[in-house]
Motif scaffolding. Structure first.
Motif, PDB file in Angstrom:
ATOM      1  N   MET A   1       1.422  -9.078 -18.151  1.00  0.00           N
ATOM      2  CA  MET A   1       0.448  -9.266 -17.022  1.00  0.00           C
ATOM      3  C   MET A   1      -0.904  -8.675 -17.984  1.00  0.00           C
ATOM      4  O   MET A   1      -0.791  -7.960 -18.866  1.00  0.00           O
ATOM      5  CB  MET A   1       0.978  -8.043 -16.034  1.00  0.00           C
ATOM      6  N   ASP A   2      -2.093  -9.229 -17.719  1.00  0.00           N
ATOM      7  CA  ASP A   2      -3.247  -8.930 -18.391  1.00  0.00           C
ATOM      8  C   ASP A   2      -3.895  -7.752 -17.704  1.00  0.00           C
ATOM      9  O   ASP A   2      -3.642  -7.269 -16.676  1.00  0.00           O
ATOM     10  CB  ASP A   2      -4.069 -10.078 -18.522  1.00  0.00           C
ATOM     11  N   ALA A   3      -4.861  -7.181 -18.437  1.00  0.00           N
ATOM     12  CA  ALA A   3      -5.598  -5.759 -17.832  1.00  0.00           C
ATOM     13  C   ALA A   3      -6.259  -5.967 -16.331  1.00  0.00           C
ATOM     14  O   ALA A   3      -6.226  -5.246 -15.752  1.00  0.00           O
ATOM     15  CB  ALA A   3      -6.689  -5.252 -18.960  1.00  0.00           C
ATOM     16  N   GLU A   4      -6.878  -7.154 -16.356  1.00  0.00           N
ATOM     17  CA  GLU A   4      -7.548  -7.567 -14.998  1.00  0.00           C
ATOM     18  C   GLU A   4      -6.444  -7.323 -13.879  1.00  0.00           C
ATOM     19  O   GLU A   4      -6.746  -6.837 -12.892  1.00  0.00           O
ATOM     20  CB  GLU A   4      -8.091  -8.767 -15.188  1.00  0.00           C
ATOM     21  N   ASN A   5      -5.208  -8.041 -14.007  1.00  0.00           N
ATOM     22  CA  ASN A   5      -4.166  -7.985 -13.095  1.00  0.00           C
ATOM     23  C   ASN A   5      -3.890  -6.610 -12.718  1.00  0.00           C
ATOM     24  O   ASN A   5      -3.367  -6.321 -11.609  1.00  0.00           O
ATOM     25  CB  ASN A   5      -3.327  -8.893 -13.353  1.00  0.00           C
ATOM     26  N   ILE A   6      -3.556  -6.038 -14.025  1.00  0.00           N
ATOM     27  CA  ILE A   6      -3.244  -4.594 -13.595  1.00  0.00           C
ATOM     28  C   ILE A   6      -4.141  -3.723 -13.004  1.00  0.00           C
ATOM     29  O   ILE A   6      -3.768  -2.889 -12.060  1.00  0.00           O
ATOM     30  CB  ILE A   6      -2.866  -3.773 -15.159  1.00  0.00           C
ATOM     31  N   ASP A   7      -5.418  -3.798 -13.279  1.00  0.00           N
ATOM     32  CA  ASP A   7      -6.410  -3.097 -12.466  1.00  0.00           C
ATOM     33  C   ASP A   7      -6.518  -3.325 -11.066  1.00  0.00           C
ATOM     34  O   ASP A   7      -6.562  -2.587 -10.069  1.00  0.00           O
ATOM     35  CB  ASP A   7      -7.846  -3.512 -13.205  1.00  0.00           C
ATOM     36  N   LYS A   8      -6.211  -4.403 -10.691  1.00  0.00           N
ATOM     37  CA  LYS A   8      -6.033  -5.159  -9.308  1.00  0.00           C
ATOM     38  C   LYS A   8      -4.879  -4.541  -8.416  1.00  0.00           C
ATOM     39  O   LYS A   8      -5.022  -3.916  -7.405  1.00  0.00           O
ATOM     40  CB  LYS A   8      -5.967  -6.719  -9.211  1.00  0.00           C
ATOM     41  N   ARG A   9      -3.878  -4.552  -9.225  1.00  0.00           N
ATOM     42  CA  ARG A   9      -2.714  -3.886  -8.554  1.00  0.00           C
ATOM     43  C   ARG A   9      -2.626  -2.313  -8.479  1.00  0.00           C
ATOM     44  O   ARG A   9      -2.347  -1.519  -7.471  1.00  0.00           O
ATOM     45  CB  ARG A   9      -1.304  -4.530  -9.595  1.00  0.00           C
ATOM     46  N   ILE A  10      -3.357  -1.672  -9.547  1.00  0.00           N
ATOM     47  CA  ILE A  10      -3.663  -0.410  -9.368  1.00  0.00           C
ATOM     48  C   ILE A  10      -4.419   0.006  -8.103  1.00  0.00           C
ATOM     49  O   ILE A  10      -4.488   0.951  -7.487  1.00  0.00           O
ATOM     50  CB  ILE A  10      -4.450   0.362 -10.796  1.00  0.00           C
ATOM     51  N   SER A  11      -5.647  -0.691  -7.985  1.00  0.00           N
ATOM     52  CA  SER A  11      -6.744  -0.644  -6.834  1.00  0.00           C
ATOM     53  C   SER A  11      -5.900  -0.856  -5.559  1.00  0.00           C
ATOM     54  O   SER A  11      -6.021  -0.107  -4.614  1.00  0.00           O
ATOM     55  CB  SER A  11      -7.566  -1.614  -7.024  1.00  0.00           C
ATOM     56  N   GLU A  12      -4.991  -1.828  -5.491  1.00  0.00           N
ATOM     57  CA  GLU A  12      -4.175  -2.090  -4.212  1.00  0.00           C
ATOM     58  C   GLU A  12      -3.272  -0.861  -4.067  1.00  0.00           C
ATOM     59  O   GLU A  12      -3.101  -0.392  -2.754  1.00  0.00           O
ATOM     60  CB  GLU A  12      -3.444  -3.359  -4.362  1.00  0.00           C
ATOM     61  N   ALA A  13      -2.642  -0.314  -4.929  1.00  0.00           N
ATOM     62  CA  ALA A  13      -1.748   0.707  -4.917  1.00  0.00           C
ATOM     63  C   ALA A  13      -2.287   1.908  -4.340  1.00  0.00           C
ATOM     64  O   ALA A  13      -1.867   2.726  -3.685  1.00  0.00           O
ATOM     65  CB  ALA A  13      -0.909   0.852  -6.180  1.00  0.00           C
ATOM     66  N   GLN A  14      -3.507   2.371  -4.795  1.00  0.00           N
ATOM     67  CA  GLN A  14      -4.219   3.492  -4.566  1.00  0.00           C
ATOM     68  C   GLN A  14      -4.813   3.282  -3.173  1.00  0.00           C
ATOM     69  O   GLN A  14      -4.557   4.380  -2.392  1.00  0.00           O
ATOM     70  CB  GLN A  14      -5.342   3.748  -5.568  1.00  0.00           C
ATOM     71  N   ASN A  15      -5.000   2.105  -2.525  1.00  0.00           N
ATOM     72  CA  ASN A  15      -5.379   1.975  -1.099  1.00  0.00           C
ATOM     73  C   ASN A  15      -4.079   2.323  -0.392  1.00  0.00           C
ATOM     74  O   ASN A  15      -4.171   3.043   0.705  1.00  0.00           O
ATOM     75  CB  ASN A  15      -5.945   0.656  -0.960  1.00  0.00           C
ATOM     76  N   LEU A  16      -3.013   1.916  -0.929  1.00  0.00           N
ATOM     77  CA  LEU A  16      -1.860   2.027  -0.077  1.00  0.00           C
ATOM     78  C   LEU A  16      -1.453   3.636  -0.063  1.00  0.00           C
ATOM     79  O   LEU A  16      -1.071   4.060   0.985  1.00  0.00           O
ATOM     80  CB  LEU A  16      -0.657   1.203  -0.615  1.00  0.00           C
ATOM     81  N   LYS A  17      -1.713   3.957  -1.101  1.00  0.00           N
ATOM     82  CA  LYS A  17      -1.527   5.596  -1.323  1.00  0.00           C
ATOM     83  C   LYS A  17      -2.331   6.268  -0.212  1.00  0.00           C
ATOM     84  O   LYS A  17      -2.025   7.272   0.276  1.00  0.00           O
ATOM     85  CB  LYS A  17      -1.690   6.068  -2.816  1.00  0.00           C
ATOM     86  N   THR A  18      -3.528   6.198  -0.089  1.00  0.00           N
ATOM     87  CA  THR A  18      -4.597   6.609   0.530  1.00  0.00           C
ATOM     88  C   THR A  18      -4.244   6.381   2.223  1.00  0.00           C
ATOM     89  O   THR A  18      -4.144   7.403   2.981  1.00  0.00           O
ATOM     90  CB  THR A  18      -5.762   5.994   0.537  1.00  0.00           C
ATOM     91  N   ASN A  19      -3.641   4.960   2.597  1.00  0.00           N
ATOM     92  CA  ASN A  19      -3.090   5.005   3.892  1.00  0.00           C
ATOM     93  C   ASN A  19      -1.824   5.754   4.085  1.00  0.00           C
ATOM     94  O   ASN A  19      -1.734   6.297   5.242  1.00  0.00           O
ATOM     95  CB  ASN A  19      -2.914   3.299   4.140  1.00  0.00           C
ATOM     96  N   LEU A  20      -1.164   5.826   3.082  1.00  0.00           N
ATOM     97  CA  LEU A  20       0.094   6.659   3.370  1.00  0.00           C
ATOM     98  C   LEU A  20      -0.183   7.984   3.665  1.00  0.00           C
ATOM     99  O   LEU A  20       0.299   8.800   4.514  1.00  0.00           O
ATOM    100  CB  LEU A  20       1.182   6.587   2.222  1.00  0.00           C
ATOM    101  N   GLU A  21      -0.845   8.632   2.717  1.00  0.00           N
ATOM    102  CA  GLU A  21      -1.248  10.036   2.849  1.00  0.00           C
ATOM    103  C   GLU A  21      -1.940  10.421   4.220  1.00  0.00           C
ATOM    104  O   GLU A  21      -1.576  11.313   4.847  1.00  0.00           O
ATOM    105  CB  GLU A  21      -2.585  10.482   1.901  1.00  0.00           C
ATOM    106  N   SER A  22      -2.923   9.447   4.659  1.00  0.00           N
ATOM    107  CA  SER A  22      -3.364   9.575   6.035  1.00  0.00           C
ATOM    108  C   SER A  22      -2.521   9.612   7.303  1.00  0.00           C
ATOM    109  O   SER A  22      -2.445  10.379   8.174  1.00  0.00           O
ATOM    110  CB  SER A  22      -4.351   8.419   6.360  1.00  0.00           C
ATOM    111  N   LYS A  23      -1.306   8.781   7.143  1.00  0.00           N
ATOM    112  CA  LYS A  23      -0.311   8.558   8.229  1.00  0.00           C
ATOM    113  C   LYS A  23       0.437   9.754   7.930  1.00  0.00           C
ATOM    114  O   LYS A  23       1.053  10.290   9.148  1.00  0.00           O
ATOM    115  CB  LYS A  23       0.537   7.225   7.691  1.00  0.00           C
TER     116      LYS A  23
END
Length: 59
Positions: A1-23
């Motif tokens: 996996m390249d750095a760009e894909n990792i950054d995208k996955r980190i961003s998606e995971a952080q969005n999911l984390k925010t949603n889970l924390e809100s719930k």
């Protein structure tokens, strides 16, 4: 996996984390809160793993 894909996955995971924390906040002491807490812990683990993987790529 390249750095760009990792950054995208980190961003998606952080969005999911925010949603889970809100719930979790809305659920309070509901029995369902435990399920969301488990998911949040897994997302936090994933974020940590992805950050380590990115760090290794940057070496």
């Amino acid at each position: 996996m390249d750095a760009e894909n990792i950054d995208k996955r980190i961003s998606e995971a952080q969005n999911l984390k925010t949603n889970l924390e809100s719930k979790l906040e809305k659920l309070g002491d509901s029995p369902r809160a435990e399920t969301f807490q488990i998911q949040l812990n897994k997302v936090n683990d994933l974020i940590g793993h992805l950050k380590k993987e990115k760090e290794e790529l940057n070496k």
